[in-house]
Design a protein around this motif. Structure first.
Motif, PDB file in Angstrom:
ATOM      1  N   LEU A 122       0.815  -1.219   0.000  1.00 43.96           N
ATOM      2  CA  LEU A 122       0.000   0.000   0.000  1.00 43.96           C
ATOM      3  C   LEU A 122       0.853   1.276   0.000  1.00 43.96           C
ATOM      4  N   CYS A 123       2.162   1.107   0.167  1.00 46.51           N
ATOM      5  CA  CYS A 123       3.023   2.265   0.430  1.00 46.51           C
ATOM      6  C   CYS A 123       3.587   2.937  -0.815  1.00 46.51           C
ATOM      7  N   ASP A 124       3.588   4.265  -0.839  1.00 47.65           N
ATOM      8  CA  ASP A 124       4.334   5.001  -1.862  1.00 47.65           C
ATOM      9  C   ASP A 124       5.813   5.003  -1.517  1.00 47.65           C
ATOM     10  N   PHE A 125       6.120   4.838  -0.234  1.00 45.28           N
ATOM     11  CA  PHE A 125       7.519   4.869   0.206  1.00 45.28           C
ATOM     12  C   PHE A 125       7.651   4.086   1.501  1.00 45.28           C
ATOM     13  N   TYR A 126       8.868   3.601   1.755  1.00 42.30           N
ATOM     14  CA  TYR A 126       9.166   2.866   2.986  1.00 42.30           C
ATOM     15  C   TYR A 126      10.091   3.694   3.868  1.00 42.30           C
ATOM     16  N   PHE A 127      10.091   3.357   5.143  1.00 41.59           N
ATOM     17  CA  PHE A 127      11.096   3.911   6.049  1.00 41.59           C
ATOM     18  C   PHE A 127      12.238   2.900   6.156  1.00 41.59           C
ATOM     19  N   GLY A 128      13.388   3.342   6.678  1.00 41.23           N
ATOM     20  CA  GLY A 128      14.517   2.431   6.870  1.00 41.23           C
ATOM     21  C   GLY A 128      15.168   2.720   8.198  1.00 41.23           C
ATOM     22  N   ALA A 129      16.196   1.947   8.540  1.00 42.41           N
ATOM     23  CA  ALA A 129      16.964   2.250   9.743  1.00 42.41           C
ATOM     24  C   ALA A 129      17.722   3.556   9.496  1.00 42.41           C
ATOM     25  N   GLN A 130      17.839   4.375  10.520  1.00 39.47           N
ATOM     26  CA  GLN A 130      18.461   5.672  10.309  1.00 39.47           C
ATOM     27  C   GLN A 130      19.538   5.994  11.334  1.00 39.47           C
ATOM     28  N   VAL A 131      20.559   6.690  10.853  1.00 39.17           N
ATOM     29  CA  VAL A 131      21.624   7.203  11.720  1.00 39.17           C
ATOM     30  C   VAL A 131      21.595   8.720  11.566  1.00 39.17           C
ATOM     31  N   ARG A 132      21.659   9.444  12.689  1.00 40.55           N
ATOM     32  CA  ARG A 132      21.704  10.895  12.574  1.00 40.55           C
ATOM     33  C   ARG A 132      22.765  11.490  13.483  1.00 40.55           C
ATOM     34  N   LEU A 136      24.134  15.432   9.391  1.00 43.19           N
ATOM     35  CA  LEU A 136      24.388  14.157   8.686  1.00 43.19           C
ATOM     36  C   LEU A 136      23.245  13.182   8.964  1.00 43.19           C
ATOM     37  N   GLN A 137      22.616  12.715   7.896  1.00 45.93           N
ATOM     38  CA  GLN A 137      21.578  11.694   8.022  1.00 45.93           C
ATOM     39  C   GLN A 137      21.904  10.538   7.092  1.00 45.93           C
ATOM     40  N   ILE A 138      21.800   9.333   7.629  1.00 46.98           N
ATOM     41  CA  ILE A 138      22.078   8.134   6.836  1.00 46.98           C
ATOM     42  C   ILE A 138      20.885   7.200   6.936  1.00 46.98           C
ATOM     43  N   MET A 139      20.398   6.693   5.821  1.00 47.66           N
ATOM     44  CA  MET A 139      19.319   5.710   5.857  1.00 47.66           C
ATOM     45  C   MET A 139      19.809   4.398   5.269  1.00 47.66           C
ATOM     46  N   ILE A 140      19.411   3.318   5.940  1.00 43.01           N
ATOM     47  CA  ILE A 140      19.759   1.980   5.488  1.00 43.01           C
ATOM     48  C   ILE A 140      18.471   1.252   5.130  1.00 43.01           C
ATOM     49  N   SER A 141      18.368   0.825   3.871  1.00 45.24           N
ATOM     50  CA  SER A 141      17.196   0.062   3.446  1.00 45.24           C
ATOM     51  C   SER A 141      17.651  -1.314   2.952  1.00 45.24           C
ATOM     52  N   THR A 142      16.953  -2.358   3.381  1.00 44.78           N
ATOM     53  CA  THR A 142      17.257  -3.693   2.859  1.00 44.78           C
ATOM     54  C   THR A 142      16.196  -4.091   1.835  1.00 44.78           C
ATOM     55  N   ASN A 143      15.396  -3.104   1.392  1.00 42.24           N
ATOM     56  CA  ASN A 143      14.346  -3.350   0.405  1.00 42.24           C
ATOM     57  C   ASN A 143      13.448  -4.526   0.796  1.00 42.24           C
ATOM     58  N   MET A 153      23.260  -3.509  10.032  1.00 41.50           N
ATOM     59  CA  MET A 153      24.022  -2.596   9.172  1.00 41.50           C
ATOM     60  C   MET A 153      24.176  -1.232   9.848  1.00 41.50           C
ATOM     61  N   LYS A 154      23.108  -0.814  10.528  1.00 48.66           N
ATOM     62  CA  LYS A 154      23.127   0.466  11.234  1.00 48.66           C
ATOM     63  C   LYS A 154      24.234   0.466  12.294  1.00 48.66           C
ATOM     64  N   LYS A 155      24.320  -0.644  13.032  1.00 49.37           N
ATOM     65  CA  LYS A 155      25.333  -0.782  14.077  1.00 49.37           C
ATOM     66  C   LYS A 155      26.739  -0.706  13.466  1.00 49.37           C
ATOM     67  N   LYS A 156      26.910  -1.378  12.325  1.00 50.34           N
ATOM     68  CA  LYS A 156      28.196  -1.397  11.633  1.00 50.34           C
ATOM     69  C   LYS A 156      28.602   0.018  11.214  1.00 50.34           C
ATOM     70  N   ILE A 157      27.626   0.754  10.668  1.00 51.01           N
ATOM     71  CA  ILE A 157      27.907   2.112  10.197  1.00 51.01           C
ATOM     72  C   ILE A 157      28.202   3.032  11.372  1.00 51.01           C
TER      73      ILE A 157
ATOM     74  N   GLN B 137      20.656  -0.855   0.345  1.00 51.59           N
ATOM     75  CA  GLN B 137      20.851   0.496  -0.180  1.00 51.59           C
ATOM     76  C   GLN B 137      21.063   1.440   0.998  1.00 51.59           C
ATOM     77  N   ILE B 138      22.067   2.286   0.863  1.00 44.08           N
ATOM     78  CA  ILE B 138      22.367   3.247   1.921  1.00 44.08           C
ATOM     79  C   ILE B 138      22.411   4.637   1.296  1.00 44.08           C
ATOM     80  N   MET B 139      21.736   5.607   1.914  1.00 45.43           N
ATOM     81  CA  MET B 139      21.814   6.969   1.424  1.00 45.43           C
ATOM     82  C   MET B 139      22.434   7.854   2.477  1.00 45.43           C
ATOM     83  N   ILE B 140      23.311   8.737   2.039  1.00 46.26           N
ATOM     84  CA  ILE B 140      23.952   9.687   2.940  1.00 46.26           C
ATOM     85  C   ILE B 140      23.535  11.090   2.532  1.00 46.26           C
ATOM     86  N   SER B 141      22.906  11.823   3.463  1.00 52.08           N
ATOM     87  CA  SER B 141      22.517  13.197   3.178  1.00 52.08           C
ATOM     88  C   SER B 141      23.189  14.116   4.185  1.00 52.08           C
TER      89      SER B 141
END
Lengths: 279, 279
Positions: A122-132, A136-143, A153-157, B137-141
């Protein structure tokens, strides 16, 4: 030249959506809703929250109380299409899949981007794990291949970052803004010269050094660097002699050195001991 | 409980936009347009590309030739509102700021998400530096604080990854799909049990081990693990004795050990030398 064909496709378009002062409707008040609220607050959105108070999580309640200027809370369910009036985005976080589906259909008709928690189709978009870290903002998506792997992956980053990156990026932003004041204008040869000089600063100074940029250092860097078409190091700028590295402790206290010297001493001591017994 | 007030706001909403078979209009054919095309292809979008051929970059040309089923190319400029018919997203990559502004205004009226390259104030969303490894997939902003810093962060993150993460995530996705076949249904106690078991697998097996999941190993893991409500290690599953660690080289060849033994020997040798001279 392009990516190999096999690596193309099967992913998402990762983007940084701009929500500043946009209207976001959040339907539901549970724990997932509280995560959505935090994400929207990060983007400076204006939230309308619809959730009967009996289902409101303590985290959601805390956020409602903390950000009264950002969150308008209504103690009731979603009532119909009129709720979507002037909304720029809709997020549902409901246990009721059918209700979510109805809301999503209304959003699609009204061409409002929508995300329904836990109902990917149902989604136009997904959320992912995030680092801030500040800007600096980083999003990790495993699709869709599992939130646990995204968390790993978030922990690794996070482990790969020193925690100073956000501060450094902020300072670079300040330097860039002041450079634009000195040499204003969009694009053209001057724009390219600015971009090249900024790139060189970021390549010459390391993250730690960039965090040292303050009002005076920025002014000095622009005077001694930009104006003279060069990029001095931090040491040159502060009139210090060049150091190859600047460890926190003197080099002779490093663990490698300690290991070597103590092993050397132990070897010597053992030899003395063995030789003295022989006598 | 929530983020501290100072760290809230000033950012973007990072999302994974779903473009599968959605219509994306790209206006412009230069180098930036070629990057946009690649991003949209990653998300399996259908591209309509408008650009007079004289301004088409070789990378863009290569993509048009390679993906004829995905890219419909028209050798002309943007002609007016009719171009937006049935479009789900619009990306402009033009030198002409005024033309970009006109297109963005039309998109806003039609409620179509739009990005105009290099004109942040016109954009519904920004792009960022990206890392991709299969389903990961990882995005950095840096939220507009300089592309150079985003590129530096990208390098740092790439350095922290082994290159096996994408493969591991893929295998976890397969395991998850097969588990869902064995124990179907959405949500409820079974859904929670599935989620918990999957989490434990990801916590017990490391990235390298997860890449070893093939058809047989997955079947065995489900038989010996899921069915018996436990999570065996890879070694247990393959009937191997447990290894605490499996370094590539024997431990006595590690650099620390080499340093210590050679220092010890040097200490011993020097002592012998000194003592023998004394005699």
């Amino acid at each position: 030249m392009a990516e190999s064909r096999s690596s193309v496709g099967g992913g998402s378009l990762l983007v940084a959506w701009q929500l500043k002062d946009k209207n976001v409707l959040i339907v539901g008040g549970g724990e997932v809703a509280s995560q959505r609220i935090e994400s929207v607050l990060t983007g400076d959105g204006l939230i309308t929250l619809l959730a009967p108070s009996k289902g409101v999580h303590t985290r959601t309640k805390h956020l409602i109380d903390t950000y009264p200027d950002r969150i308008t809370y209504y103690d009731r369910r979603f009532s119909g299409p009129a709720e979507l009036h002037k909304m720029d985005m809709v997020l549902t976080a409901l246990d009721d899949v059918n209700r979510s589906r109805e809301i999503c259909e209304l959003c699609r008709k009204a061409k409002i981007p929508v995300n329904a928690a836990d109902i990917p189709d149902l989604c136009d978009f997904y959320f992912g794990a995030q680092v801030r870290d500040g800007p600096l903002q980083i999003m990790i998506s495993t699709n869709g291949n599992g939130p646990r792997m995204a968390a790993l992956m978030k922990k690794k980053i996070e482990g790969a970052l020193s925690g100073k990156e956000g501060g450094a990026i902020e300072k670079v932003g300040e330097l860039r803004a002041q450079l634009k004041e000195r040499a204003p204008g969009v694009g053209g040869p001057l724009g390219r010269k600015r971009m090249k000089w900024m790139s060189e600063v970021c390549n010459t100074w390391d993250i730690d050094e960039l965090t040292h940029l303050d009002h005076d250092t920025i002014a000095k860097l622009l005077d001694e660097g930009w104006e003279k078409n060069t990029v001095p190091t931090l040491d040159q700028l502060l009139g210090r002699s060049k150091q190859i590295c600047s460890p926190r402790y003197p080099a002779f206290l490093s663990s490698q050195w300690l290991l070597a010297t103590s092993s050397f001493a132990l070897g010597a001591a053992c030899t003395v001991l063995v030789l003295s017994r022989r006598k």
